[in-house]
Write a protein that holds these residues in place. Structure first.
Motif, PDB file in Angstrom:
ATOM      1  N   THR A   1       0.806  -1.239   0.000  1.00 21.86           N
ATOM      2  CA  THR A   1       0.000   0.000   0.000  1.00 21.86           C
ATOM      3  C   THR A   1       0.837   1.286   0.000  1.00 21.86           C
ATOM      4  O   THR A   1       0.350   2.340  -0.388  1.00 21.86           O
ATOM      5  N   LEU A   2       2.076   1.178   0.456  1.00 21.74           N
ATOM      6  CA  LEU A   2       2.920   2.385   0.453  1.00 21.74           C
ATOM      7  C   LEU A   2       3.320   2.723  -0.979  1.00 21.74           C
ATOM      8  O   LEU A   2       3.455   1.829  -1.808  1.00 21.74           O
TER       9      LEU A   2
ATOM     10  N   MET B   1       7.806   9.556  -5.018  1.00 21.33           N
ATOM     11  CA  MET B   1       6.582   9.949  -5.741  1.00 21.33           C
ATOM     12  C   MET B   1       5.915  11.161  -5.108  1.00 21.33           C
ATOM     13  O   MET B   1       5.110  11.839  -5.750  1.00 21.33           O
ATOM     14  N   LYS B   2       6.251  11.438  -3.864  1.00 20.94           N
ATOM     15  CA  LYS B   2       5.655  12.618  -3.195  1.00 20.94           C
ATOM     16  C   LYS B   2       5.980  13.904  -3.954  1.00 20.94           C
ATOM     17  O   LYS B   2       5.209  14.857  -3.934  1.00 20.94           O
TER      18      LYS B   2
ATOM     19  N   CYS C   1      -1.683  10.599 -14.536  1.00 19.82           N
ATOM     20  CA  CYS C   1      -0.241  10.822 -14.560  1.00 19.82           C
ATOM     21  C   CYS C   1       0.475   9.951 -13.508  1.00 19.82           C
ATOM     22  O   CYS C   1       1.479   9.300 -13.798  1.00 19.82           O
ATOM     23  N   LEU C   2      -0.082   9.902 -12.301  1.00 23.70           N
ATOM     24  CA  LEU C   2       0.577   9.167 -11.215  1.00 23.70           C
ATOM     25  C   LEU C   2       0.541   7.657 -11.450  1.00 23.70           C
ATOM     26  O   LEU C   2       1.513   6.958 -11.156  1.00 23.70           O
ATOM     27  N   VAL C   3      -0.560   7.172 -11.994  1.00 20.95           N
ATOM     28  CA  VAL C   3      -0.635   5.721 -12.260  1.00 20.95           C
ATOM     29  C   VAL C   3       0.356   5.355 -13.371  1.00 20.95           C
ATOM     30  O   VAL C   3       1.078   4.355 -13.281  1.00 20.95           O
ATOM     31  N   GLY C   4       0.435   6.196 -14.410  1.00 20.92           N
ATOM     32  CA  GLY C   4       1.420   5.949 -15.469  1.00 20.92           C
ATOM     33  C   GLY C   4       2.832   5.980 -14.903  1.00 20.92           C
ATOM     34  O   GLY C   4       3.695   5.173 -15.278  1.00 20.92           O
TER      35      GLY C   4
ATOM     36  N   ALA D   1       7.577   3.717 -13.865  1.00 26.33           N
ATOM     37  CA  ALA D   1       8.963   4.163 -13.729  1.00 26.33           C
ATOM     38  C   ALA D   1       9.591   3.588 -12.459  1.00 26.33           C
ATOM     39  O   ALA D   1      10.802   3.362 -12.399  1.00 26.33           O
ATOM     40  N   PHE D   2       8.763   3.330 -11.466  1.00 22.68           N
ATOM     41  CA  PHE D   2       9.283   2.804 -10.189  1.00 22.68           C
ATOM     42  C   PHE D   2       9.342   1.273 -10.195  1.00 22.68           C
ATOM     43  O   PHE D   2      10.022   0.680  -9.372  1.00 22.68           O
TER      44      PHE D   2
END
Ligand code: ACO
Length: 428
Positions: A111-112, A117-118, A136-139, A143-144
């Motif tokens: 869950t973290l 990403m912050k 944008c964040l899900v895409g 990258a991570f």
């Protein structure tokens, strides 16, 4: 003998196979049509086109039937939990106690989100729309987790990507909300169930423990379940078509989120509340707004009304309308917008324009009123839809991969200029 359909073109006749689904739906298989006849079919908006065979969701728009993996939506909304429904959609069967507990534990381990990403959250202007941020964040998750880029992952790796996405989505959604308020984010709590944890991250405070009412958590389960899948709609088709290029799961879902954002699709839940507010501020005259919706020279449409497939009633809207009354009652909220919604619905259902076109309230008509009662601001509504739709998108992406479907690439009928020669600039 199996059924066939004949088509005659340019003086030649061709027999095409007819396929029958498990609920006796019939489809003419045109996959060889161009090879044998040179012609293609044209169907703007895919109103008559089946893009795939799918074993996930069945809906009958005439009868108002919706089933996930065979289970009626009414039973799931009443008796199940969102995570159980997610498992059902993704893996095909209801989980046992053991498999559900394993699924829940695995999800709670992811869950973290990466602390780096912050910085993304900090980069968005405070008033930017949550759907743009979410897509944008899900895409960006890809990258991570670069292992997710492998187009042919092992089953174990594919499952890990699925778990990560299911686990991180509530954290991302609630952090978008917290950042919009300028509040510190609340970290996930793995001892809470999926939906309770989401509500705690969204409405909890870093300074004190907040009790999230059981009825609120239960209403949220219901809403998420009702949104969890809806076969080949605009966003789901987007997820499948993007995934068919071997794009990774995060990229495919990010594209689906963008498709969902439009007000003709998931964005309608925000548009409905904005419309009801406008009607209220304009004096509450439903008849005037109905007339606007019927006027072909006015681009206004009655938001939350009409559906591409449901031509009798939307079974989700029926359940939501009842849930809406229950929630408002339990929370002791008197929302004047609910009265306007009911008036508008009653007037539209009697109106010949809406009757002739088989336009009924859809899932979005009442959902916004509940979201509002639960404390969500209007621009978060479509993000909540995305949170609910996530398991469906994942299940559809997984099915598309398992079926080894070819890359989605529609054809066209060209209507532009025929060949013409380039004219140098000084001669034009
Ligand atoms: N208000 C007024 N007229 C409408 C509405 C509406 N909400 N919806 C459809 N119509 C009319 C159209 O103008 C058209 O009339 P015509 O035959 O005289 O030209 C007729 O009904 C058929 O409409 P289409 O747009 O062809 O139907 P389609 O299946 O393409 O569209 C859609 C379905 C997009 C849902 C449409 O009904 C609509 O725009 N509704 C409002 C937006 C909305 O609530 N979207 C959420 C859908 S549910 C979901 O995605 C989760």
């Amino acid at each position: 003998m199996s059924e066939t359909a004949s088509i005659s073109i340019n003086g030649k006749s061709h027999e095409l196979p007819v396929i029958t689904g498990s609920e006796n739906e019939q489809a003419i298989d045109i996959s060889k049509l161009r090879d044998v006849s040179g012609a293609i079919t044209l169907d703007p908006g895919f109103k008559n086109t089946g893009a795939t065979k799918s074993a996930i969701t069945f809906l009958d728009g005439e009868q108002g039937v919706l089933r996930y993996r065979g289970y009626p939506i009414e039973q799931l909304a009443e008796k199940s939990t969102f995570l159980e429904v997610a498992y059902l959609l993704i893996y095909g069967d209801l989980p046992t106690t053991e498999t559900l507990s394993d699924f829940r534990n695995k999800i709670s381990r992811h869950t973290l989100i990466h602390e780096d990403m912050k910085k993304f959250f900090d980069g968005f202007p405070s008033k930017s729309h949550p759907m743009g941020q979410l897509s944008c964040l899900v895409g960006a998750l890809s990258a991570f987790y670069p292992e997710s880029l492998d187009p042919n992952p092992s089953e174990e790796d594919e499952n890990l990507t699925i778990m990560k996405l299911l686990a991180k989505m509530p954290t991302i959604v609630s952090w978008i909300y917290k950042k919009s308020l300028g509040h510190p984010v609340i970290y996930p709590r793995n001892n809470l169930n999926y939906v309770h944890n989401f509500m705690n991250m969204t409405f909890g405070q870093i300074t004190e423990d907040i009790d999230i009412d059981k009825s609120v958590v239960s209403a949220m389960h219901k809403l998420l379940i009702l949104h969890a899948d809806h076969e080949q709609n605009c966003s789901t088709s987007t997820v499948r078509i993007v995934g068919s290029s071997n794009a990774n799961l995060y990229a495919s879902i990010s594209a689906g989120i963008s498709a969902l954002w439009g007000p003709l699709h998931g964005g309608a839940n925000q548009a409905v509340i904005e419309m009801l507010e406008n009607i209220k501020n304009d004096g509450g005259d439903s008849a005037k707004w109905l007339a606007k919706a019927k006027n072909k020279n006015d681009p206004f449409r009655l938001m939350g009304f009409g559906h591409r497939v449901y031509k009798n009633f939307d079974p989700r809207a029926k359940i939501i309308k009842k849930a809406c009354d229950d929630v408002l009652d339990k929370l002791g909220i008197d929302d004047p917008v609910l009265e306007i919604a009911k008036e508008l619905e009653a007037a539209a259902l009697k109106d010949q324009y809406f009757v002739d076109r088989k336009l009924y309230p859809n899932v979005d008509f009442y959902s916004g009123i509940i979201y509002r009662a639960l404390g969500f601001p209007t621009d978060m509504f479509t993000v909540l839809f995305a949170l609910g739709r996530l398991p469906g998108w994942i299940a559809q992406w997984k099915e598309m991969k398992a079926n080894k479907e070819p890359i989605g690439r529609p054809r066209q009928v060209y209507t532009g200029d025929t060949k013409r020669d380039y004219v140098p600039l000084d001669q034009r």
